[in-house]
Design a protein around this motif. Structure first.
Motif, PDB file in Angstrom:
ATOM      1  N   GLY A 367       0.813  -1.207   0.000  1.00  0.00           N
ATOM      2  CA  GLY A 367       0.000   0.000   0.000  1.00  0.00           C
ATOM      3  C   GLY A 367       0.844   1.254   0.000  1.00  0.00           C
ATOM      4  O   GLY A 367       1.792   1.377   0.774  1.00  0.00           O
ATOM      5  N   GLY A 368       0.547   2.162  -0.900  1.00  0.00           N
ATOM      6  CA  GLY A 368       1.210   3.449  -0.904  1.00  0.00           C
ATOM      7  C   GLY A 368       2.523   3.529  -1.633  1.00  0.00           C
ATOM      8  O   GLY A 368       3.142   4.597  -1.685  1.00  0.00           O
ATOM      9  N   GLY A 370       3.132   3.590  -4.667  1.00  0.00           N
ATOM     10  CA  GLY A 370       3.076   4.422  -5.862  1.00  0.00           C
ATOM     11  C   GLY A 370       3.670   5.795  -5.640  1.00  0.00           C
ATOM     12  O   GLY A 370       4.073   6.470  -6.601  1.00  0.00           O
ATOM     13  N   GLN A 371       3.776   6.226  -4.391  1.00  0.00           N
ATOM     14  CA  GLN A 371       4.338   7.536  -4.078  1.00  0.00           C
ATOM     15  C   GLN A 371       5.807   7.622  -4.454  1.00  0.00           C
ATOM     16  O   GLN A 371       6.268   8.674  -4.883  1.00  0.00           O
ATOM     17  CB  GLN A 371       4.181   7.821  -2.579  1.00  0.00           C
ATOM     18  CG  GLN A 371       2.745   7.771  -2.073  1.00  0.00           C
ATOM     19  CD  GLN A 371       2.698   7.859  -0.566  1.00  0.00           C
ATOM     20  OE1 GLN A 371       3.507   8.539   0.053  1.00  0.00           O
ATOM     21  NE2 GLN A 371       1.747   7.158   0.045  1.00  0.00           N
ATOM     22  N   PHE A 377       4.496   2.132 -11.105  1.00  0.00           N
ATOM     23  CA  PHE A 377       3.036   2.305 -11.063  1.00  0.00           C
ATOM     24  C   PHE A 377       2.477   2.536 -12.467  1.00  0.00           C
ATOM     25  O   PHE A 377       1.465   1.933 -12.856  1.00  0.00           O
ATOM     26  CB  PHE A 377       2.688   3.478 -10.155  1.00  0.00           C
ATOM     27  CG  PHE A 377       1.257   3.898 -10.236  1.00  0.00           C
ATOM     28  CD1 PHE A 377       0.230   3.038  -9.875  1.00  0.00           C
ATOM     29  CD2 PHE A 377       0.916   5.160 -10.698  1.00  0.00           C
ATOM     30  CE1 PHE A 377      -1.100   3.424  -9.948  1.00  0.00           C
ATOM     31  CE2 PHE A 377      -0.410   5.562 -10.786  1.00  0.00           C
ATOM     32  CZ  PHE A 377      -1.419   4.694 -10.406  1.00  0.00           C
ATOM     33  N   THR A 381       0.111  -0.137 -14.353  1.00  0.00           N
ATOM     34  CA  THR A 381      -1.236   0.297 -14.727  1.00  0.00           C
ATOM     35  C   THR A 381      -1.494   0.064 -16.208  1.00  0.00           C
ATOM     36  O   THR A 381      -2.572  -0.405 -16.604  1.00  0.00           O
ATOM     37  CB  THR A 381      -1.420   1.787 -14.401  1.00  0.00           C
ATOM     38  OG1 THR A 381      -1.214   1.996 -12.998  1.00  0.00           O
ATOM     39  CG2 THR A 381      -2.820   2.256 -14.775  1.00  0.00           C
ATOM     40  N   ARG A 440      -5.006  -0.847  -6.513  1.00  0.00           N
ATOM     41  CA  ARG A 440      -5.299  -0.041  -5.332  1.00  0.00           C
ATOM     42  C   ARG A 440      -4.545  -0.539  -4.113  1.00  0.00           C
ATOM     43  O   ARG A 440      -3.939   0.245  -3.373  1.00  0.00           O
ATOM     44  CB  ARG A 440      -6.808  -0.061  -5.052  1.00  0.00           C
ATOM     45  CG  ARG A 440      -7.210   0.676  -3.776  1.00  0.00           C
ATOM     46  CD  ARG A 440      -8.700   0.537  -3.516  1.00  0.00           C
ATOM     47  NE  ARG A 440      -9.108  -0.856  -3.392  1.00  0.00           N
ATOM     48  CZ  ARG A 440      -8.960  -1.577  -2.287  1.00  0.00           C
ATOM     49  NH1 ARG A 440      -8.411  -1.046  -1.217  1.00  0.00           N
ATOM     50  NH2 ARG A 440      -9.373  -2.840  -2.244  1.00  0.00           N
ATOM     51  N   TYR A 444      -1.788   2.234  -3.734  1.00  0.00           N
ATOM     52  CA  TYR A 444      -2.463   3.229  -2.929  1.00  0.00           C
ATOM     53  C   TYR A 444      -2.590   2.699  -1.503  1.00  0.00           C
ATOM     54  O   TYR A 444      -2.138   1.599  -1.194  1.00  0.00           O
ATOM     55  CB  TYR A 444      -3.845   3.554  -3.500  1.00  0.00           C
ATOM     56  CG  TYR A 444      -3.791   4.278  -4.819  1.00  0.00           C
ATOM     57  CD1 TYR A 444      -3.603   5.651  -4.873  1.00  0.00           C
ATOM     58  CD2 TYR A 444      -3.917   3.580  -6.027  1.00  0.00           C
ATOM     59  CE1 TYR A 444      -3.546   6.329  -6.075  1.00  0.00           C
ATOM     60  CE2 TYR A 444      -3.857   4.243  -7.241  1.00  0.00           C
ATOM     61  CZ  TYR A 444      -3.671   5.616  -7.260  1.00  0.00           C
ATOM     62  OH  TYR A 444      -3.607   6.273  -8.459  1.00  0.00           O
ATOM     63  N   GLY A 445      -3.215   3.463  -0.650  1.00  0.00           N
ATOM     64  CA  GLY A 445      -3.442   2.992   0.702  1.00  0.00           C
ATOM     65  C   GLY A 445      -4.375   1.801   0.686  1.00  0.00           C
ATOM     66  O   GLY A 445      -5.410   1.822   0.040  1.00  0.00           O
TER      67      GLY A 445
END
Length: 561
Positions: A367-368, A370-371, A377, A381, A440, A444-445
């Motif tokens: 999670g996360g 992608g930052q 990412f 995708t 996700r 993402y979170g």
């Protein structure tokens, strides 16, 4: 003159195998020389393919080309007989590309590098051998040869349960491949005259329907295991879950396609009459694969197992196309194999890239990221969108071809077509659910607080302030490995994505290689259907599945190459 007589296909198939024998002799301690050598051999072989097919292959010809035949064991009727046509050439190119990029993806292998790259080159030759074999016994030998490298690659360089996964793979595929040997022997021994395993000669024979049905069923089991048809698919998630990323790329990108290739090459071409009876069964199995694979994929907490069940689902479209009795449907099945080979290979590669950073495949531990990994990412995708069959990508062109092929088939009743297409469309709904959910959770979170207790963490150096936390994985800044995709990784992913987009916008880039052949195969299948329907009009439940149709206007064709 030399160019016309040169054994191009033998050179393509044997070059990696012969070159692998030199690996133990290379002066190399750290594995750097070996990996450059293996990559050089793979690139050279792929370039040889491109040159050979560009110069010596005629895409408008549906017969076998570049044929080579040498007596190997005359007493057994076994010969080194190789050739290519529209069914095999695209898959040879696919195998060459995926395996070459897989070797490049394995750049950081430092555990027994000599053995690893030796096995990769042997696997390279075995894959090519399966697709170019014109002798069914030679195909069986190459099929068996391919099992050994895969077993060792999974059992030595795999995850914690690698021994279990590798053994399960070997037992499933080795046991199923016995049916290829038995069917080949039965076809070769049937009738009078000299024993021959040549596929052209086997296709000319007129087998009794009872024997043909048994042969078809046996080969369906053999190829169904490799294609991961329900319920013969259970080895696949375990193998993918434990295999390293380069091996998963080959498993999904090439080995699954051997099953689809075998079905078209032997079941459809040689056993056309039996296919008339089995086609509705294949269509139903295709629907089951699509729905079952999609539902199971969504339920997987492991990233690679989720992608593995996605492959099970997408192989259902291959079965639908094969069962369609339409030019477009069979062409779509071929395009789906090519498209899925590219998409699955890049997805498993990127899963490996992500694992290298996070050291976990558990989605609830991510999670996360992608930052800090925007390139990964973006690439992940794009690959996921291709698997979802976004318009403009190869997955859309292949799945649409299959749907239209089944919908426009005049063989099946409107009820059967409606139900089949409706249920298959559920796969189009499930695919974005499990893939977007994966994106996700990874990038993402995912519902996990991005914090950790540094005081209770077992760090070597607690003097540093702050920690880098993604999901439940927390490390000090000096130990953080959440670096973005490196140039080598971007290049590998881009090679796949460029082809995915190219085929998506211009499908003829791939279809022109095999259209002449798939049309010939379907013409033969429809002729077989007409003959069977004339003799037994009550097949398929007296018209519920197959209504009576007019005699086809196409000319009768025989099995020829």
């Amino acid at each position: 003159m030399i160019a016309n007589s040169f054994p191009w296909l033998s050179a393509i198939a044997l070059l990696p195998l012969v070159a692998s024998l030199a690996i133990p002799l290379l002066p190399d301690k750290g594995g750097k020389t070996v990996r450059w050598y293996a990559l050089g051999v793979a690139i050279a072989d792929f370039l040889l393919m491109l040159y050979t097919f560009w110069q010596h292959y005629d895409a408008s010809n549906a017969t076998f080309q570049l044929t080579e035949k040498y007596n190997w064991i005359p007493q057994l009727g076994l010969s080194w007989a190789v050739s290519v046509d529209g069914l095999s050439l695209p898959l040879v190119l696919l195998a060459g590309l995926v395996t070459t990029l897989s070797i490049f993806a394995a750049w950081q292998v430092d555990h027994k590098p000599r053995l690893f790259y030796f096995l990769m080159l042997v696997l390279y030759s075995a894959q090519i051998g399966v697709f170019i074999a014109q002798d069914i016994l030679l195909l069986f030998i190459m099929w068996e040869l391919e099992l050994v490298p895969v077993y060792l690659l999974v059992s030595i360089w795999g995850g914690q349960k690698r021994q279990y996964a590798a053994t399960k793979f070997l037992l499933y595929t080795a046991a199923a491949s016995i049916f290829i040997l038995v069917a080949g022997l039965a076809m070769a021994l049937y009738g009078e005259g000299t024993i021959s395993f040549d596929m052209v000669e086997l296709g000319i024979k007129d087998y009794p329907l009872a024997l043909e049905l048994l042969l078809y069923a046996g080969l369906l089991i053999a190829f169904g295991v490799k294609l991961a048809i329900f319920p013969l698919h259970t080895w696949l998630p375990d193998a993918h879950g434990e295999a390293s990323a380069p091996v998963s790329m080959i498993l999904a990108g090439v080995l699954l396609k051997m099953g689809g290739y075998g079905l078209i090459r032997l079941n459809l071409e040689i056993l056309s009459d039996a296919h008339v009876y089995f086609a509705p069964i294949l269509a139903m199995l295709g629907v089951i694969n699509i729905i079952y694979g999609g539902l199971n994929s969504f339920a997987q907490p492991n990233m690679k197992r989720r992608l593995a069940f996605s492959s099970v689902s997408h192989m259902g479209f291959v079965l639908l196309g094969i069962a369609s009795f339409t030019d477009l449907g069979i062409s779509g099945a071929m395009l789906q194999m090519i498209s899925h080979g590219l998409i699955a290979a890049v997805l498993f590669f990127l899963a490996g890239v992500t694992y290298d950073r996070t050291h976990t495949l558990a989605l609830n531990s991510m999670g996360g990221i992608g930052q800090v990994m925007p390139k990964v990412f973006a690439l992940f995708t794009a690959a996921a969108m291709a698997s979802i069959a976004l318009p403009g990508m190869s997955g859309f062109a292949s799945e649409l071809s299959v749907f239209v092929g089944v919908t426009t088939s005049d063989i099946y009743s409107s009820t059967f077509r409606t139900v089949t297409v409706f249920l298959s469309a559920l796969g189009l709904i499930l695919t974005p659910i499990y893939l977007l959910s994966l994106l996700r959770q990874v990038f993402y979170g995912a519902g996990v607080a991005l914090t950790c207790d540094i005081d209770n963490a077992n760090f070597e150096n607690k003097e540093e302030e702050g920690a880098v936390c993604f999901g439940t994985d927390c490390v000090l800044p000096s130990n953080a490995v959440y670096t973005d995709a490196q140039p080598r990784e971007v290049f590998i992913a881009a090679c796949f994505l460029v082809l995915i987009l190219g085929i998506g916008f211009y499908p003829k880039l791939a279809t022109q290689l095999y259209d002449a052949k798939t049309v010939a195969v379907n013409t033969q299948l429809r002729e077989a259907y007409f003959q069977v329907a004339q003799d037994k009009p009550q097949i398929y439940a007296q018209g519920f599945l197959v209504p009576q149709i007019q005699e086809p206007s196409v000319a009768t064709v025989s099995y020829n190459r």
